[in-house]
Design an enzyme around this catalytic site. Structure first.
Site, mmCIF file in Angstrom:
data_model
loop_
_atom_site.group_PDB
_atom_site.id
_atom_site.type_symbol
_atom_site.label_atom_id
_atom_site.label_comp_id
_atom_site.label_asym_id
_atom_site.label_seq_id
_atom_site.Cartn_x
_atom_site.Cartn_y
_atom_site.Cartn_z
ATOM 1 N N TRP A 75 0.923 -1.075 -0.066
ATOM 2 C CA TRP A 75 0.022 -0.041 0.119
ATOM 3 C C TRP A 75 0.816 1.115 -0.018
ATOM 4 O O TRP A 75 1.926 1.270 0.746
ATOM 5 C CB TRP A 75 -0.956 -0.020 1.188
ATOM 6 N N ASP A 121 -1.910 -5.917 8.970
ATOM 7 C CA ASP A 121 -2.527 -4.982 8.285
ATOM 8 C C ASP A 121 -3.682 -5.559 7.669
ATOM 9 O O ASP A 121 -3.449 -5.946 6.403
ATOM 10 C CB ASP A 121 -2.011 -4.031 7.354
ATOM 11 N N LYS A 129 -13.939 -0.732 4.292
ATOM 12 C CA LYS A 129 -14.371 -1.556 3.241
ATOM 13 C C LYS A 129 -15.404 -2.568 3.527
ATOM 14 O O LYS A 129 -16.626 -2.482 2.850
ATOM 15 C CB LYS A 129 -13.242 -2.437 2.798
HETATM 16 C C1 LMR Z 1 -6.474 2.309 -1.181
HETATM 17 O O1 LMR Z 1 -5.397 1.496 -1.103
HETATM 18 O O2 LMR Z 1 -7.012 2.875 -2.247
HETATM 19 C C2 LMR Z 1 -7.277 2.447 0.218
HETATM 20 O O3 LMR Z 1 -6.633 1.912 1.041
HETATM 21 C C3 LMR Z 1 -7.484 3.908 0.551
HETATM 22 C C4 LMR Z 1 -6.465 4.683 0.679
HETATM 23 O O4 LMR Z 1 -6.505 5.314 1.916
HETATM 24 O O5 LMR Z 1 -5.162 4.569 0.277
#
Ligand code: LMR
Length: 400
Positions: free
Chosen positions: A129, A210, A245
């Site tokens: 992420w 996570d 989510k």
């Molecule tokens: C994403 O990865 O798009 C989501 O988890 C939203 C975010 O906060 O980045």
């Protein structure tokens, strides 16, 4: 002067996508950007279970007085059970606090580690992420990466991952995605979880799970199997979870940080050190979203309705993943079966930023410049077109 002479920073790689999408006038534009679940009509609606819980709250809530830095206690109790299962042996040595979203949970965890131990070495997967690195570096930790994606198979590069984690030392923190890995959708098997657990334990490293997509992969319990397995074998762990989510409560910012310690007594002490970290930051989390989740999870009818809604979201994602893999396979490039095999909202493709720009400018298909697609933006009306356009581009049959 504070603000004179500043340069213009680039927009956030994920949040910045919304502005470009909104500015695209094309009627057939496709939003595969930020990780929000959309239905077959491209909408991100409020869940019916949430609507009903909010109606009850509006009628019954008797006070808006402060709670504690731990937030909503009933919510914390339900979230701990949702993560670990009600009869998990670790449940008595686990403590949960409500946080402002999963991001808030991660930041509180990062600050908590800093308060307890000073700067740690935090290991994040590559890819991961987009916010992980900034978040842990911002809290003063050093960030290392371990390889995660096998670009050939679209699955987990497990041997490479274990090789990269070989230098793990005591007190190192390893971020593992609980399920529906963001951005690859490729998850560890139970046997791989067990192997990672053995390594962490042998090295005295701490897992930080996570989990932002519980219920979007294979099911609520199935998606927590990896973290439950680690809770069985690790003396200590941290879990950052999110209701953004699976309850579609994105903007309400509802998440939780759970710590698992060696005993109930040490867990209580650790909680005692965690609460001042929250107090010195935002004092306590906002209540509304957590009150909604507590209402849903505590009411058998609302819980059943929520599980049905979550099942529908999961099944739609599985369906569009299969349809996308099928459409891309027809373009005659590589085998895209991994898209159907992987889980959750995301697919990571080997697209350059220039190719992503091409898709946006010429096909009105919007995705992250890292090559991550949110498949929830697909539906019966657009999946064939998107699959063909992206497949052609990857085969080199289109410009970019
Ligand atoms: C994403 O990865 O798009 C989501 O988890 C939203 C975010 O906060 O980045």
């Amino acid at each position: 002067m504070l603000f004179e002479g500043l340069t213009t920073p680039s927009p956030d790689p994920i949040l910045g996508m919304a502005a470009r999408f909104n500015a695209d006038p094309a009627p057939d534009k496709v939003d595969m950007g930020i990780g929000v679940y959309m239905d077959d009509h491209g909408r991100a609606p409020v869940l019916e279970s949430v609507k009903q819980a909010e109606a009850k709250l509006l009628k019954d809530q008797s006070s808006k007085a402060y709670l504690s830095s731990a937030g909503h206690e009933t919510y914390n109790h339900h979230i701990r059970a949702l993560l670990l299962g009600t009869d998990h042996p670790a449940i008595d040595r686990a403590r949960t606090i409500q946080t402002p979203g999963g991001t808030g949970a991660l930041r509180v965890a990062a600050d908590f580690l800093q308060a307890l131990k000073g700067a740690c070495r935090v290991w994040i997967p590559d890819p991961t992420w987009a916010n992980h690195r900034g978040l842990f570096a911002g809290a003063g930790h050093s960030v290392s990466t371990y390889r995660y994606l096998d670009a050939e198979t679209g699955g987990v590069a497990f041997e490479a991952m274990m090789a990269d984690l070989a230098p793990l030392g005591p007190g190192d923190v390893v971020i593992l995605h609980g399920c529906c890995q963001n951005p690859t959708g490729a998850d560890l098997t139970p046997a791989q979880w067990a192997e990672v657990g053995e390594l962490l334990r042998a090295r005295g490293a701490v897992p930080l799970i996570d989990i932002a997509y519980q219920g979007f992969g294979q099911g609520l319990d199935e998606d927590a199997a990896g973290l439950r397995l680690l809770a069985d074998t690790q003396p200590e762990m941290l879990i950052a979870s999110s209701c953004s989510k699976n309850f579609a409560l994105y903007r309400e910012r509802v998440g939780a940080l759970t710590l698992v310690s060696q005993s109930a007594e040490s867990a209580d002490k650790a909680l005692g050190h965690l609460l001042p970290v929250v107090r010195a930051n935002y004092s306590m989390p906002p209540d509304h979203g957590a009150a909604v989740v507590a209402q849903i999870l505590g009411d058998p009818d609302l819980r059943a309705l929520w599980i049905a809604e979550l099942t529908q979201m999961r099944e739609r994602l599985i369906g569009v993943r299969a349809a996308l893999a099928g459409a891309m396979n027809q373009t005659g490039g590589r085998d895209y079966g991994f898209i159907a095999r992987n889980r959750g909202m995301f697919v990571q493709l080997d697209l350059s930023p220039a190719q992503v720009d091409y898709l946006r400018e010429h096909e009105h298909i919007h995705l992250s410049r890292s090559g991550r697609m949110n498949v929830a933006g697909l539906n019966r009306g657009n999946v064939a077109r998107v699959g063909a356009a992206v497949g052609r581009l990857l085969r080199g049959a289109a410009h970019g």
